[in-house]
Design an enzyme around this catalytic site. Sequence first.
Site, mmCIF file in Angstrom:
data_model
loop_
_atom_site.group_PDB
_atom_site.id
_atom_site.type_symbol
_atom_site.label_atom_id
_atom_site.label_comp_id
_atom_site.label_asym_id
_atom_site.label_seq_id
_atom_site.Cartn_x
_atom_site.Cartn_y
_atom_site.Cartn_z
ATOM 1 N N VAL A 60 0.829 -1.234 -0.044
ATOM 2 C CA VAL A 60 -0.100 -0.043 -0.053
ATOM 3 C C VAL A 60 0.916 1.318 0.014
ATOM 4 C CG1 VAL A 60 -1.974 1.145 1.197
ATOM 5 C CG2 VAL A 60 -1.898 -1.239 1.123
ATOM 6 N N CYS A 61 1.931 1.216 0.742
ATOM 7 C CA CYS A 61 2.754 2.574 0.861
ATOM 8 C C CYS A 61 3.690 2.610 -0.332
ATOM 9 C CB CYS A 61 3.953 2.310 1.739
ATOM 10 S SG CYS A 61 3.289 1.840 3.513
#
EC number: 1.11.1.24
Length: 171
Positions: A64-65
């Site tokens: 996600v990052c």
Amino acid sequence: MAQERKGAITFKGNPVTLIGPELKVGDQAPNFTVLANDLSPVTLDNSKGTVRLISVVPSLDTGVCDQQTRRFNEEAANLPNVTILTVSVDLPFAQKRWCGAAGIDKVQTVSDHRDLSFGEAYGVVIKELRLLARAVFVVDQNDKVTYVEYVSEATNHPNYEAAIAAAKELL
């Protein structure tokens, strides 16, 4: 002693404690000192007079990052004169390697690993993990906070559209 906000967010479904204040729209943006990829200090004042979109991630080496940083890098073309910072506690060397591999060239990655200066000032240090919680802040040219999102579950994406719209409103 810094303020602690127990259960402020969850990480993989488990409540965690955030260290630092919960910033609100209208607050004066706190200054901070983080490290650029070349280990030089970066502060809020370095980008004074510009709109700042500050994307906070636990680690660039997670899915996600990675996607969040790539998304803001892509959106940067539509945000002239906006300084986009991605803050994590990843080491500056790891950030530099990641940016090179990912082709990130418009977002500046900065590391809060040394002092947690940014994390404590913006209320995003996850006490139990010594990582930063996922969040997005927009700060105007006069250092006022105009947009805040503390993502309630650290593994979820932020509201990209709302953050980008908040930055565009200031241009």
